[in-house]
Write a protein that holds these residues in place. Sequence first.
Motif, mmCIF file in Angstrom:
data_model
loop_
_atom_site.group_PDB
_atom_site.id
_atom_site.type_symbol
_atom_site.label_atom_id
_atom_site.label_comp_id
_atom_site.label_asym_id
_atom_site.label_seq_id
_atom_site.Cartn_x
_atom_site.Cartn_y
_atom_site.Cartn_z
ATOM 1 N N ALA A 116 2.632 1.432 -3.626
ATOM 2 C CA ALA A 116 1.410 2.034 -4.061
ATOM 3 C C ALA A 116 1.392 3.258 -4.060
ATOM 4 C CB ALA A 116 0.263 0.934 -4.281
ATOM 5 N N THR A 117 1.351 4.795 -3.563
ATOM 6 C CA THR A 117 0.775 5.447 -2.394
ATOM 7 C C THR A 117 1.400 6.874 -3.718
ATOM 8 O OG1 THR A 117 1.096 4.968 -0.585
ATOM 9 C CG2 THR A 117 0.808 7.004 -1.451
ATOM 10 N N LYS A 118 1.086 7.544 -3.940
ATOM 11 C CA LYS A 118 1.332 8.155 -5.107
ATOM 12 C C LYS A 118 1.876 9.606 -4.657
ATOM 13 C CE LYS A 118 -1.771 6.434 -9.333
ATOM 14 N NZ LYS A 118 -2.878 6.461 -9.817
ATOM 15 N N VAL A 119 2.962 9.906 -5.593
ATOM 16 C CA VAL A 119 3.496 11.048 -4.514
ATOM 17 C C VAL A 119 3.202 12.501 -5.612
ATOM 18 C CG1 VAL A 119 5.756 12.431 -4.344
ATOM 19 C CG2 VAL A 119 5.880 9.424 -4.117
ATOM 20 N N PHE A 120 3.277 12.228 -6.953
ATOM 21 C CA PHE A 120 2.456 13.482 -7.405
ATOM 22 C C PHE A 120 2.243 12.543 -9.163
ATOM 23 C CE2 PHE A 120 7.522 13.801 -7.940
ATOM 24 C CZ PHE A 120 7.211 13.415 -9.101
ATOM 25 N N GLY A 121 0.864 12.861 -9.542
ATOM 26 C CA GLY A 121 0.246 12.520 -10.585
ATOM 27 C C GLY A 121 0.417 10.490 -10.556
ATOM 28 N N ASN A 122 1.050 10.136 -11.331
ATOM 29 C CA ASN A 122 1.270 8.668 -11.750
ATOM 30 C C ASN A 122 2.712 7.817 -11.160
ATOM 31 O OD1 ASN A 122 -1.452 7.940 -12.786
ATOM 32 N ND2 ASN A 122 -0.303 8.380 -15.042
ATOM 33 N N ILE A 123 3.519 9.332 -10.129
ATOM 34 C CA ILE A 123 5.083 8.555 -9.607
ATOM 35 C C ILE A 123 4.296 8.254 -8.189
ATOM 36 C CG2 ILE A 123 7.276 9.268 -8.989
ATOM 37 C CD1 ILE A 123 6.179 9.048 -12.286
ATOM 38 N N THR A 124 4.710 6.317 -7.845
ATOM 39 C CA THR A 124 4.504 6.139 -6.940
ATOM 40 C C THR A 124 5.965 6.044 -5.950
ATOM 41 O OG1 THR A 124 4.645 3.896 -7.057
ATOM 42 C CG2 THR A 124 2.556 4.408 -7.403
ATOM 43 N N TRP A 125 5.445 6.469 -4.799
ATOM 44 C CA TRP A 125 6.479 5.960 -3.379
ATOM 45 C C TRP A 125 7.703 4.228 -4.583
ATOM 46 C CZ3 TRP A 125 9.589 8.683 -1.431
ATOM 47 C CH2 TRP A 125 7.817 10.602 -0.433
ATOM 48 N N ASP A 178 0.395 -0.950 0.105
ATOM 49 C CA ASP A 178 -0.122 -0.063 0.081
ATOM 50 C C ASP A 178 1.045 0.966 -0.115
ATOM 51 O OD1 ASP A 178 -2.542 -1.139 -0.225
ATOM 52 O OD2 ASP A 178 -2.475 -1.693 2.467
#
Length: 96
Positions: A44-53, A41
Amino acid sequence: MQASPAFQELRSKFRAFVFPMTIAFLVWYFLYVILAVYATDFMATKVFGNITWGLVIGLGQFVTTFLITFLYIRFANREIDPRAESIRLELEGGVA
């Protein structure tokens, strides 16, 4: 030559850099793997846009690899290579 103080110093300097750097990188790498397996989870968290951790940390692995390479080259040029050259010259009888 392996028992000489110059060689022992060279080996000590080398190990003082390589072992901690290797351990730090392996911890960083396995943290990424563990997060990918057990903290899906979070990864899969988005940082900005479709960019995830997961993507940010994954790309950080590449950045870390290049940084370690840069640091090692700089360290080797300043600390390891001059000592190794000195030992080489001593072994070869001062012939360049």
